[in-house]
Design a protein around this motif. Structure first.
Motif, PDB file in Angstrom:
ATOM      1  N   LEU A  16      51.537  58.431  27.684  1.00  0.00           N
ATOM      2  CA  LEU A  16      52.413  58.290  28.837  1.00  0.00           C
ATOM      3  C   LEU A  16      52.435  56.820  29.225  1.00  0.00           C
ATOM      4  CD1 LEU A  16      51.009  61.292  30.915  1.00  0.00           C
ATOM      5  CD2 LEU A  16      52.923  61.313  29.298  1.00  0.00           C
ATOM      6  N   VAL A  17      53.571  56.337  29.673  1.00  0.00           N
ATOM      7  CA  VAL A  17      53.674  54.922  30.034  1.00  0.00           C
ATOM      8  C   VAL A  17      54.504  54.783  31.304  1.00  0.00           C
ATOM      9  CG1 VAL A  17      55.672  54.507  28.529  1.00  0.00           C
ATOM     10  CG2 VAL A  17      54.160  52.609  29.120  1.00  0.00           C
ATOM     11  N   HIS A  18      54.091  53.805  32.129  1.00  0.00           N
ATOM     12  CA  HIS A  18      54.778  53.573  33.406  1.00  0.00           C
ATOM     13  C   HIS A  18      54.522  52.140  33.862  1.00  0.00           C
ATOM     14  CE1 HIS A  18      56.271  54.259  37.456  1.00  0.00           C
ATOM     15  NE2 HIS A  18      55.178  53.682  37.910  1.00  0.00           N
ATOM     16  N   GLY A  19      55.519  51.535  34.479  1.00  0.00           N
ATOM     17  CA  GLY A  19      55.348  50.238  35.120  1.00  0.00           C
ATOM     18  C   GLY A  19      55.578  49.061  34.195  1.00  0.00           C
ATOM     19  N   ASP A  20      55.460  47.878  34.783  1.00  0.00           N
ATOM     20  CA  ASP A  20      55.630  46.626  34.051  1.00  0.00           C
ATOM     21  C   ASP A  20      54.520  45.669  34.454  1.00  0.00           C
ATOM     22  OD1 ASP A  20      58.131  47.001  32.568  1.00  0.00           O
ATOM     23  OD2 ASP A  20      59.025  47.188  34.566  1.00  0.00           O
ATOM     24  N   PHE A  45      48.999  51.132  40.493  1.00  0.00           N
ATOM     25  CA  PHE A  45      48.599  49.812  39.998  1.00  0.00           C
ATOM     26  C   PHE A  45      49.836  48.949  39.786  1.00  0.00           C
ATOM     27  CE2 PHE A  45      45.025  52.537  38.801  1.00  0.00           C
ATOM     28  CZ  PHE A  45      43.951  51.771  39.229  1.00  0.00           C
ATOM     29  N   PRO A  46      50.449  48.440  40.869  1.00  0.00           N
ATOM     30  CA  PRO A  46      51.631  47.591  40.702  1.00  0.00           C
ATOM     31  C   PRO A  46      51.267  46.320  39.939  1.00  0.00           C
ATOM     32  CG  PRO A  46      50.836  47.519  42.972  1.00  0.00           C
ATOM     33  CD  PRO A  46      50.032  48.572  42.266  1.00  0.00           C
ATOM     34  N   GLY A  47      52.193  45.867  39.131  1.00  0.00           N
ATOM     35  CA  GLY A  47      51.954  44.661  38.337  1.00  0.00           C
ATOM     36  C   GLY A  47      51.283  44.952  37.003  1.00  0.00           C
ATOM     37  N   ARG A 181      40.891  50.957  44.748  1.00  0.00           N
ATOM     38  CA  ARG A 181      40.401  49.789  45.479  1.00  0.00           C
ATOM     39  C   ARG A 181      39.316  49.067  44.679  1.00  0.00           C
ATOM     40  NH1 ARG A 181      36.406  47.966  48.030  1.00  0.00           N
ATOM     41  NH2 ARG A 181      35.165  49.859  48.025  1.00  0.00           N
ATOM     42  N   LEU A 182      38.358  49.823  44.116  1.00  0.00           N
ATOM     43  CA  LEU A 182      37.277  49.210  43.333  1.00  0.00           C
ATOM     44  C   LEU A 182      37.808  48.520  42.078  1.00  0.00           C
ATOM     45  CD1 LEU A 182      34.433  51.887  43.562  1.00  0.00           C
ATOM     46  CD2 LEU A 182      34.380  49.554  44.479  1.00  0.00           C
ATOM     47  N   VAL A 183      38.751  49.165  41.402  1.00  0.00           N
ATOM     48  CA  VAL A 183      39.322  48.573  40.185  1.00  0.00           C
ATOM     49  C   VAL A 183      40.027  47.262  40.517  1.00  0.00           C
ATOM     50  CG1 VAL A 183      41.077  48.849  38.384  1.00  0.00           C
ATOM     51  CG2 VAL A 183      39.518  50.740  38.913  1.00  0.00           C
ATOM     52  N   LEU A 184      40.876  47.268  41.537  1.00  0.00           N
ATOM     53  CA  LEU A 184      41.608  46.043  41.886  1.00  0.00           C
ATOM     54  C   LEU A 184      40.669  44.948  42.370  1.00  0.00           C
ATOM     55  CD1 LEU A 184      44.781  47.584  43.571  1.00  0.00           C
ATOM     56  CD2 LEU A 184      44.542  46.681  41.240  1.00  0.00           C
ATOM     57  N   ASP A 185      39.634  45.315  43.124  1.00  0.00           N
ATOM     58  CA  ASP A 185      38.641  44.338  43.573  1.00  0.00           C
ATOM     59  C   ASP A 185      37.930  43.705  42.380  1.00  0.00           C
ATOM     60  OD1 ASP A 185      36.866  43.070  45.658  1.00  0.00           O
ATOM     61  OD2 ASP A 185      35.367  44.272  44.576  1.00  0.00           O
ATOM     62  N   PHE A 186      37.544  44.534  41.411  1.00  0.00           N
ATOM     63  CA  PHE A 186      36.885  44.026  40.204  1.00  0.00           C
ATOM     64  C   PHE A 186      37.811  43.079  39.436  1.00  0.00           C
ATOM     65  CE2 PHE A 186      36.066  44.803  35.574  1.00  0.00           C
ATOM     66  CZ  PHE A 186      34.883  44.098  35.488  1.00  0.00           C
ATOM     67  N   LEU A 187      39.070  43.479  39.261  1.00  0.00           N
ATOM     68  CA  LEU A 187      40.003  42.647  38.505  1.00  0.00           C
ATOM     69  C   LEU A 187      40.272  41.324  39.220  1.00  0.00           C
ATOM     70  CD1 LEU A 187      42.481  45.364  37.204  1.00  0.00           C
ATOM     71  CD2 LEU A 187      40.605  44.250  35.959  1.00  0.00           C
ATOM     72  N   ARG A 188      40.297  41.342  40.551  1.00  0.00           N
ATOM     73  CA  ARG A 188      40.411  40.076  41.311  1.00  0.00           C
ATOM     74  C   ARG A 188      39.176  39.217  41.095  1.00  0.00           C
ATOM     75  NH1 ARG A 188      41.899  43.549  45.414  1.00  0.00           N
ATOM     76  NH2 ARG A 188      44.140  43.753  45.562  1.00  0.00           N
ATOM     77  N   SER A 189      37.999  39.831  41.094  1.00  0.00           N
ATOM     78  CA  SER A 189      36.747  39.078  40.982  1.00  0.00           C
ATOM     79  C   SER A 189      36.606  38.379  39.630  1.00  0.00           C
ATOM     80  CB  SER A 189      35.540  39.987  41.238  1.00  0.00           C
ATOM     81  OG  SER A 189      35.278  40.818  40.119  1.00  0.00           O
ATOM     82  N   ILE A 190      37.290  38.884  38.608  1.00  0.00           N
ATOM     83  CA  ILE A 190      37.221  38.245  37.286  1.00  0.00           C
ATOM     84  C   ILE A 190      38.509  37.486  36.975  1.00  0.00           C
ATOM     85  CG2 ILE A 190      35.490  39.865  36.394  1.00  0.00           C
ATOM     86  CD1 ILE A 190      37.811  41.285  34.881  1.00  0.00           C
TER      87      ILE A 190
END
Length: 193
Positions: A16-20, A45-47, A181-190
């Protein structure tokens, strides 16, 4: 969300695929399917371009099933799917057996930017020292499937570990908002986003 099929190593694989945006590949656990990611948080997960792959295990997966001959077969299969879809350096998210698959993929040094695993199983049997990208493990406080030895193996390897209070083994289904929230926080932190 679009449903698609490809053939990889002679097997039919559903995804399944969604988004850009940046590619994010989601790998379900044994009793689940790609649909479960979109039933809870795949649209949150926008973006990101989300690919949820139906893996060849578990009763709900619609992809062709196969029995692995060795511990890395599912990771090798995942790499073959990612390559067939022309996905470059994805963020990988895997739950339970999917988390083990993601960790094995990363330990084989297949291309990825980062890994996020939710209640991964059999972690002590994986050579985590071979992983060269940032990894975060997430557990539900009520997880009765992935034992403490898996969490401790991740901590000993120096990876970030988070616990979602009140969540079960599939913590992303129990508490999707906290998981996102945890996933986006982690991705921001790296510095991925």
């Amino acid at each position: 969300m679009d449903e698609n099929w490809i053939y990889v190593n002679g097997r039919s694989v559903r995804y399944l695929v969604h988004g850009d945006g940046k590619p994010m590949v989601m790998v379900h656990g044994f009793s689940f399917s790609a649909d479960d990611w979109f039933n809870c948080c795949g649209n949150d997960f926008p973006g990101f371009r989300i690919y949820a792959v139906d893996m060849p295990y578990g009763p709900k997966s619609r992809s062709e099933h196969f029995t692995p001959r060795n511990d890395d077969d599912y990771a090798n299969h995942l790499y073959a799917v990612i390559r067939a879809l022309n996905i470059e350096n994805p963020i990988l998210i895997g739950a339970s057996l999917g988390g083990e698959t993601v960790l094995r993929y990363l330990a084989l040094n297949y291309p990825a930017i980062a890994g996020i695993v939710v209640g991964p199983v059999r972690v002590p049997y994986i050579n985590l020292s071979r992983i060269r990208v940032p990894v975060m493990g997430i557990w539900g406080s009520n997880d009765r499937v992935s034992g403490r030895e898996n969490m401790e193996a991740m901590r000993r390897a120096g990876f970030r570990v988070e616990i979602i209070e009140g969540a079960d083994h599939p913590a992303y289904l129990s508490k999707p908002g906290e998981f996102v929230r945890l996933v986006l926080d982690f991705l921001r932190s790296i510095n991925v986003i």
